[in-house]
Design a protein around this motif. Structure first.
Motif, PDB file in Angstrom:
ATOM      1  N   LEU A  33      18.123  50.139  31.641  1.00 41.96           N
ATOM      2  CA  LEU A  33      19.448  50.443  31.109  1.00 41.96           C
ATOM      3  C   LEU A  33      20.341  49.209  31.103  1.00 41.96           C
ATOM      4  CD1 LEU A  33      20.111  53.899  32.825  1.00 41.96           C
ATOM      5  CD2 LEU A  33      19.477  53.474  30.440  1.00 41.96           C
ATOM      6  N   VAL A  34      20.318  48.457  32.178  1.00 37.41           N
ATOM      7  CA  VAL A  34      21.158  47.258  32.272  1.00 37.41           C
ATOM      8  C   VAL A  34      20.747  46.229  31.225  1.00 37.41           C
ATOM      9  CG1 VAL A  34      21.739  45.283  33.736  1.00 37.41           C
ATOM     10  CG2 VAL A  34      21.706  47.584  34.694  1.00 37.41           C
ATOM     11  N   ALA A  35      19.438  46.040  31.047  1.00 36.23           N
ATOM     12  CA  ALA A  35      18.958  45.024  30.108  1.00 36.23           C
ATOM     13  C   ALA A  35      19.261  45.383  28.658  1.00 36.23           C
ATOM     14  CB  ALA A  35      17.454  44.825  30.295  1.00 36.23           C
ATOM     15  N   ASN A  36      19.186  46.667  28.328  1.00 33.31           N
ATOM     16  CA  ASN A  36      19.326  47.076  26.925  1.00 33.31           C
ATOM     17  C   ASN A  36      20.741  47.465  26.527  1.00 33.31           C
ATOM     18  OD1 ASN A  36      16.612  46.706  26.255  1.00 33.31           O
ATOM     19  ND2 ASN A  36      16.045  48.768  26.918  1.00 33.31           N
ATOM     20  N   HIS A  37      21.580  47.803  27.511  1.00 31.48           N
ATOM     21  CA  HIS A  37      22.890  48.352  27.151  1.00 31.48           C
ATOM     22  C   HIS A  37      24.064  47.621  27.768  1.00 31.48           C
ATOM     23  CE1 HIS A  37      20.877  51.763  25.247  1.00 31.48           C
ATOM     24  NE2 HIS A  37      20.148  51.889  26.339  1.00 31.48           N
ATOM     25  N   THR A  38      23.831  46.558  28.521  1.00 30.02           N
ATOM     26  CA  THR A  38      24.929  45.790  29.105  1.00 30.02           C
ATOM     27  C   THR A  38      24.647  44.294  28.951  1.00 30.02           C
ATOM     28  OG1 THR A  38      24.054  45.488  31.354  1.00 30.02           O
ATOM     29  CG2 THR A  38      25.101  47.599  30.867  1.00 30.02           C
ATOM     30  N   ARG A  39      25.661  43.520  29.254  1.00 24.86           N
ATOM     31  CA  ARG A  39      25.522  42.062  29.265  1.00 24.86           C
ATOM     32  C   ARG A  39      25.666  41.512  30.686  1.00 24.86           C
ATOM     33  NH1 ARG A  39      25.572  39.787  24.257  1.00 24.86           N
ATOM     34  NH2 ARG A  39      26.220  41.119  22.517  1.00 24.86           N
ATOM     35  N   LEU A  40      25.396  42.343  31.651  1.00 27.74           N
ATOM     36  CA  LEU A  40      25.503  41.904  33.042  1.00 27.74           C
ATOM     37  C   LEU A  40      24.475  40.815  33.337  1.00 27.74           C
ATOM     38  CD1 LEU A  40      25.969  45.319  34.899  1.00 27.74           C
ATOM     39  CD2 LEU A  40      27.689  43.532  34.594  1.00 27.74           C
ATOM     40  N   THR A  41      24.916  39.782  34.019  1.00 23.75           N
ATOM     41  CA  THR A  41      24.031  38.683  34.405  1.00 23.75           C
ATOM     42  C   THR A  41      23.487  38.936  35.811  1.00 23.75           C
ATOM     43  OG1 THR A  41      25.793  37.361  35.416  1.00 23.75           O
ATOM     44  CG2 THR A  41      25.440  37.115  33.038  1.00 23.75           C
ATOM     45  N   PRO A  42      22.417  38.262  36.191  1.00 20.44           N
ATOM     46  CA  PRO A  42      21.907  38.420  37.554  1.00 20.44           C
ATOM     47  C   PRO A  42      22.952  38.105  38.622  1.00 20.44           C
ATOM     48  CG  PRO A  42      20.257  37.355  36.191  1.00 20.44           C
ATOM     49  CD  PRO A  42      21.498  37.452  35.360  1.00 20.44           C
ATOM     50  N   ASN A  43      23.756  37.070  38.407  1.00 25.96           N
ATOM     51  CA  ASN A  43      24.772  36.727  39.409  1.00 25.96           C
ATOM     52  C   ASN A  43      25.832  37.817  39.526  1.00 25.96           C
ATOM     53  OD1 ASN A  43      23.447  34.343  39.847  1.00 25.96           O
ATOM     54  ND2 ASN A  43      24.911  33.054  38.776  1.00 25.96           N
ATOM     55  N   GLN A  44      26.193  38.433  38.409  1.00 24.06           N
ATOM     56  CA  GLN A  44      27.154  39.530  38.457  1.00 24.06           C
ATOM     57  C   GLN A  44      26.575  40.727  39.213  1.00 24.06           C
ATOM     58  OE1 GLN A  44      27.850  39.959  34.244  1.00 24.06           O
ATOM     59  NE2 GLN A  44      29.684  38.658  34.280  1.00 24.06           N
ATOM     60  N   LEU A  45      25.296  40.973  39.038  1.00 24.45           N
ATOM     61  CA  LEU A  45      24.639  42.048  39.776  1.00 24.45           C
ATOM     62  C   LEU A  45      24.600  41.740  41.265  1.00 24.45           C
ATOM     63  CD1 LEU A  45      21.695  42.810  37.323  1.00 24.45           C
ATOM     64  CD2 LEU A  45      23.625  44.328  37.845  1.00 24.45           C
ATOM     65  N   THR A  46      24.397  40.471  41.611  1.00 24.77           N
ATOM     66  CA  THR A  46      24.402  40.089  43.025  1.00 24.77           C
ATOM     67  C   THR A  46      25.771  40.336  43.651  1.00 24.77           C
ATOM     68  OG1 THR A  46      22.729  38.386  42.600  1.00 24.77           O
ATOM     69  CG2 THR A  46      23.999  38.188  44.622  1.00 24.77           C
ATOM     70  N   VAL A  47      26.821  39.991  42.919  1.00 23.89           N
ATOM     71  CA  VAL A  47      28.180  40.236  43.421  1.00 23.89           C
ATOM     72  C   VAL A  47      28.428  41.735  43.557  1.00 23.89           C
ATOM     73  CG1 VAL A  47      30.630  39.987  42.906  1.00 23.89           C
ATOM     74  CG2 VAL A  47      29.075  38.074  42.502  1.00 23.89           C
ATOM     75  N   LEU A  48      27.956  42.519  42.573  1.00 25.21           N
ATOM     76  CA  LEU A  48      28.106  43.975  42.656  1.00 25.21           C
ATOM     77  C   LEU A  48      27.371  44.525  43.871  1.00 25.21           C
ATOM     78  CD1 LEU A  48      28.968  46.709  41.527  1.00 25.21           C
ATOM     79  CD2 LEU A  48      26.950  46.661  40.043  1.00 25.21           C
ATOM     80  N   SER A  49      26.189  43.986  44.144  1.00 25.00           N
ATOM     81  CA  SER A  49      25.435  44.409  45.325  1.00 25.00           C
ATOM     82  C   SER A  49      26.217  44.116  46.601  1.00 25.00           C
ATOM     83  CB  SER A  49      24.078  43.696  45.359  1.00 25.00           C
ATOM     84  OG  SER A  49      23.406  43.932  46.572  1.00 25.00           O
ATOM     85  N   LEU A  50      26.851  42.955  46.652  1.00 29.84           N
ATOM     86  CA  LEU A  50      27.642  42.599  47.831  1.00 29.84           C
ATOM     87  C   LEU A  50      28.843  43.531  47.985  1.00 29.84           C
ATOM     88  CD1 LEU A  50      28.228  40.740  50.193  1.00 29.84           C
ATOM     89  CD2 LEU A  50      29.355  39.163  48.611  1.00 29.84           C
ATOM     90  N   VAL A  51      29.494  43.867  46.880  1.00 28.22           N
ATOM     91  CA  VAL A  51      30.638  44.787  46.936  1.00 28.22           C
ATOM     92  C   VAL A  51      30.199  46.151  47.462  1.00 28.22           C
ATOM     93  CG1 VAL A  51      32.339  46.033  45.541  1.00 28.22           C
ATOM     94  CG2 VAL A  51      31.920  43.603  45.121  1.00 28.22           C
ATOM     95  N   LEU A  52      29.074  46.651  46.960  1.00 29.87           N
ATOM     96  CA  LEU A  52      28.560  47.931  47.447  1.00 29.87           C
ATOM     97  C   LEU A  52      28.199  47.841  48.933  1.00 29.87           C
ATOM     98  CD1 LEU A  52      26.271  48.956  44.442  1.00 29.87           C
ATOM     99  CD2 LEU A  52      28.494  49.926  45.059  1.00 29.87           C
ATOM    100  N   GLY A  53      27.708  46.691  49.357  1.00 32.79           N
ATOM    101  CA  GLY A  53      27.423  46.498  50.774  1.00 32.79           C
ATOM    102  C   GLY A  53      28.676  46.560  51.623  1.00 32.79           C
ATOM    103  N   MET A  54      29.777  45.990  51.117  1.00 30.23           N
ATOM    104  CA  MET A  54      31.036  46.062  51.854  1.00 30.23           C
ATOM    105  C   MET A  54      31.559  47.495  51.911  1.00 30.23           C
ATOM    106  SD  MET A  54      31.586  43.005  52.900  1.00 30.23           S
ATOM    107  CE  MET A  54      29.801  43.015  53.071  1.00 30.23           C
TER     108      MET A  54
END
Length: 281
Positions: free
Chosen positions: A35-56
């Motif tokens: 879904l992310v690859a076909n329907h968004t323009r999220l980059t790997p680094n943006q996903l890493t930041v999102l992962s960190l936010v969810l961790g917080m």
């Protein structure tokens, strides 16, 4: 923009991974990556930041004694952390900075979640054991991440020295350092037959490899899953026992890995050029 298939995403999976990732994360992460690859323009680094936010967010829930919510958010954080690697391999968009960011994000997530878990239970019960538990989890995890790259550096250095020695021998022969009457005879190495236990272990390892499962069943991933997902879902009574067992198993795995490295280095000479400290610097 290219449209990716689920088979394309499956091709980005690691050849062998932890059993927790193979059975409990990849089935969700692969479809999310599609879904992310076909329907968004999220980059790997943006996903890493999102992962960190969810961790917080997970750490906050754990500190508020909302253990189930904290466990779910930690699982989502780890799942998104798996997404960044899959998207990077799928689109070829990985960067060295992304590797550093992913490494740092993992450490921050674990430290804050351990602190949140310890604070939340200590604030309710006043039991210092939870503080010790949180500190132990953070220290064990940090030791693993400090130890792993250093062991890798030692192996790489030993291999480089061995390859350098192998290149010197033909040069010495070409320079006339080998006597004319010396004749090299290649004798095939005779390997002793495998015992019953080793044959059984090899069959088990092959069966695990067919399922993409690593040979060591306790790694940092299973450690995090036990402490921050399984234990909180089971309730406060399970936090200290599961954290203690997971820590002991992880340390035992590290001892096995260190012993393997020691046996590996015994088969090669210690680098003689310069200071030995360059191996770990």
């Amino acid at each position: 923009m290219r449209t990716y298939s689920l088979d394309d995403v499956y091709a980005t999976r690691k050849r062998r991974d932890s059993w927790w990732t193979v059975y409990f994360v990849d089935p969700v992460a692969c479809r999310a990556a599609l879904l992310v690859a076909n329907h968004t323009r999220l980059t790997p680094n943006q996903l890493t930041v999102l992962s960190l936010v969810l961790g917080m967010v997970s750490a906050t829930f754990l500190a508020m004694d909302r253990l189930a919510a904290g466990a779910v958010m930690f699982y989502l954080s780890f799942m998104v952390d798996c997404l960044d690697g899959k998207i990077a391999r799928l689109k070829g968009s990985g960067t060295p900075f992304g590797l550093w960011l992913d490494y740092l994000g993992d450490r921050i997530r674990v430290v804050f979640c351990a602190a949140g878990l310890a604070y939340g239970q200590y604030a309710i019960t006043g039991d210092v054991g939870y503080v010790v538990m949180g500190a132990a989890v953070a220290v064990v995890d940090l030791f693993r991440y400090v130890n792993a790259p250093q062991m890798r550096r030692v192996r790489e250095t030993v291999r480089a020295e061995a390859e350098a020695d192998a290149e010197v021998e033909p040069e010495a022969e070409a320079a006339g350092h080998v006597e004319d009457d010396e004749v090299e005879v290649w004798v095939p190495r005779q390997r002793p037959p495998l015992g019953r236990r080793r044959r059984f272990a090899r069959r088990i390892n092959k069966a695990m490899a067919r399922r993409r499962i690593r040979s060591h069943l306790i790694s940092g991933i299973e450690f995090h899953a036990a402490v921050f997902v399984v234990a909180p879902l089971l309730g406060p009574v399970a936090l200290i026992p599961i954290s203690a067992v997971a820590s002991v198993l992880l340390l035992a795995n590290e001892v096995v890995l260190v012993r393997r490295m020691w046996l590996f280095t015994r088969k090669h000479r210690v680098p003689s050029k310069g200071s030995r400290e360059h191996v770990l610097v």
